[in-house]
Design a protein around this motif. Sequence first.
Motif, PDB file in Angstrom:
ATOM      1  N   ILE A 274       0.764  -1.263  -0.012  1.00 28.30           N
ATOM      2  CA  ILE A 274      -0.199  -0.049   0.093  1.00 28.30           C
ATOM      3  C   ILE A 274       0.978   1.305  -0.027  1.00 28.30           C
ATOM      4  N   SER A 275       1.937   1.304   0.813  1.00 29.74           N
ATOM      5  CA  SER A 275       2.994   2.368   0.594  1.00 29.74           C
ATOM      6  C   SER A 275       3.230   2.724  -0.632  1.00 29.74           C
ATOM      7  N   GLU A 276       3.834   1.542  -1.554  1.00 32.67           N
ATOM      8  CA  GLU A 276       4.232   1.697  -2.901  1.00 32.67           C
ATOM      9  C   GLU A 276       3.144   2.256  -3.646  1.00 32.67           C
ATOM     10  N   LEU A 296      -8.574   6.671  -1.199  1.00 32.99           N
ATOM     11  CA  LEU A 296      -9.334   5.344  -1.109  1.00 32.99           C
ATOM     12  C   LEU A 296      -8.340   4.129  -1.149  1.00 32.99           C
ATOM     13  N   VAL A 297      -8.590   3.181  -0.075  1.00 30.71           N
ATOM     14  CA  VAL A 297      -7.775   1.994  -0.055  1.00 30.71           C
ATOM     15  C   VAL A 297      -8.655   0.511  -0.224  1.00 30.71           C
ATOM     16  N   TYR A 310     -13.223 -12.143   0.993  1.00 28.86           N
ATOM     17  CA  TYR A 310     -13.109 -10.812   1.780  1.00 28.86           C
ATOM     18  C   TYR A 310     -12.880  -9.690   0.908  1.00 28.86           C
ATOM     19  N   SER A 311     -13.623  -8.701   0.980  1.00 30.18           N
ATOM     20  CA  SER A 311     -13.427  -7.481   0.199  1.00 30.18           C
ATOM     21  C   SER A 311     -13.841  -6.214   0.826  1.00 30.18           C
ATOM     22  N   ARG A 312     -12.687  -5.393   1.129  1.00 30.48           N
ATOM     23  CA  ARG A 312     -13.286  -4.186   2.024  1.00 30.48           C
ATOM     24  C   ARG A 312     -12.363  -2.838   1.435  1.00 30.48           C
ATOM     25  N   SER A 313     -13.029  -1.816   1.516  1.00 32.08           N
ATOM     26  CA  SER A 313     -12.402  -0.584   0.935  1.00 32.08           C
ATOM     27  C   SER A 313     -12.831   0.300   2.270  1.00 32.08           C
ATOM     28  N   VAL A 314     -12.107   1.454   2.191  1.00 31.38           N
ATOM     29  CA  VAL A 314     -12.278   2.707   2.909  1.00 31.38           C
ATOM     30  C   VAL A 314     -11.769   3.854   2.302  1.00 31.38           C
ATOM     31  N   THR A 315     -12.424   5.070   2.554  1.00 34.81           N
ATOM     32  CA  THR A 315     -11.997   6.326   1.968  1.00 34.81           C
ATOM     33  C   THR A 315     -11.916   7.161   3.069  1.00 34.81           C
ATOM     34  N   LEU A 336      -5.674   1.150   5.512  1.00 33.17           N
ATOM     35  CA  LEU A 336      -5.394  -0.049   5.488  1.00 33.17           C
ATOM     36  C   LEU A 336      -5.426  -0.871   6.849  1.00 33.17           C
ATOM     37  N   GLN A 337      -5.158  -0.145   7.915  1.00 31.46           N
ATOM     38  CA  GLN A 337      -5.352  -0.506   9.260  1.00 31.46           C
ATOM     39  C   GLN A 337      -6.834  -0.823   9.855  1.00 31.46           C
ATOM     40  N   ALA A 338      -7.808   0.026   9.207  1.00 35.80           N
ATOM     41  CA  ALA A 338      -8.987   0.030   9.546  1.00 35.80           C
ATOM     42  C   ALA A 338      -9.707  -0.995   8.760  1.00 35.80           C
ATOM     43  N   ILE A 339      -9.360  -1.577   7.739  1.00 33.83           N
ATOM     44  CA  ILE A 339      -9.996  -2.673   6.952  1.00 33.83           C
ATOM     45  C   ILE A 339      -9.246  -4.009   7.065  1.00 33.83           C
ATOM     46  N   TYR A 340      -8.071  -4.294   7.395  1.00 29.12           N
ATOM     47  CA  TYR A 340      -7.331  -5.248   7.460  1.00 29.12           C
ATOM     48  C   TYR A 340      -8.010  -6.403   8.590  1.00 29.12           C
TER      49      TYR A 340
END
Length: 433
Positions: A274-276, A296-297, A310-315, A336-340
């Motif tokens: 995700i950082s990359e 959005l991640v 499993y499929s999650r996203s967050v904005t 990422l931390q919120a959806i992992y």
Amino acid sequence: MFALVDGNNFYVSCERVFRPALEGVPVVVLSNNDGCAIARSNEAKALGIQMGQPWHEIRHREASDGLVVVSANFALYGDMSDRMMSLAAGLGPSQEIYSIDESFIGLDGVRGDLKARALAVRSRILRWMGVPCCIGIGSTKTLAKFANHVAKSAERKPGSYPLQHAQVCDLSTLAWHQLEELLEATDVGEIWGIGPRLGKQLRKVGVATAADLARLDPATARARFSVVVERTVRELRGMACISLDDLSQPRQQITCTRSFGRPVQAYGPLVEAISEFASRAAEKLRAQSSHAGHVLVFIRTSPFRKEPQYSRSVTVALPRPCADTLAIVSTALSGLQAIYQPGYQLAKAGVMLMDLVAASHAQLDLGLEAPDGHRDKARLMQALDAVNSRWGRDTIKVGSAKIGSAPRGWTMKQQRRTPAYTTDWSQMPIARA
Ligand SMILES: [Mg+2]
């Protein structure tokens, strides 16, 4: 073979899912501190409201035409986008998320009736999410884009193209003369990569329709215009020159997504990925001189594997619109931390930058003092880009050992924002029977 799946008037369609009373009503979505229109329903388009038109110019339409105006709700659109993308992914083995409401699907190896398959995916998206979309199929990305334009126009403007192409248009089954008729009925400026300015230049030399463009000699196209026009000519003739995930036009959203070579379960590698992606997206953002307001991640498993899905996203809103790699990476990581969730074989992840404004505009529009260090940040980013372009990608990159803390919510002026229906328990809609 490619398909392009595109949500119709996407932001407006997302609003209508939760406010069915907006169906059939002219609706406009505002952004940039409620300053201008960034999405319009068909009814609003029919009123002559333009993309980007300032709010004060259309305000009187509320009283005279029943216009409904809402503030952009990026948490909602991001979440709905992710749902749509994961449903669209079922159409074929590879996917390029092109913008918030558009994705290309690679159809290589898909057998059977492509149109029937596309119609099934379209109706699944409509039934499961409530968002209407159109799907175009063609042997190149430019033709898939064109097919999508035909599918949309045939539905919205009866008489523009034969009705059989409405909603899903499959060019792959047409003979050349049938395709030529569709190209003949299309202004050259509608073709992907051409646009209004180049369209004007082309019309001056007698290339008025898409069919004229397809008939142009590729070498002449290159000599008189550019490599891009030459490539477009070849693509219109069915010769694929643009592969998935390979493009260079300025975008309304910037995405960086990737399917993992082998499934990823652990958090560490995801942080790196995700950082990359966020760094890459920030670089593209600066290259087109834009600032982003939201990040959005998403992470997801493969729909083609028989494993727990499993499929999650967050904005997440950036503290303030910027093009700063450090801020964008740390915001993406807090997402990422919120959806992992551990325990899933994740196959794909990505970052999308949205709510983009021109860098010059962003600073003026805020009406705020530039915070301390803002200038230094911009110079740091300039140095970063210069070093990486001279010495190679990733010569300098973000360490990302530390996860950024949750950013403060950016307090944009958004007086008419609808609730975060799908991403916040306390704002979930309640149905009463
Ligand atoms: Mg769309």
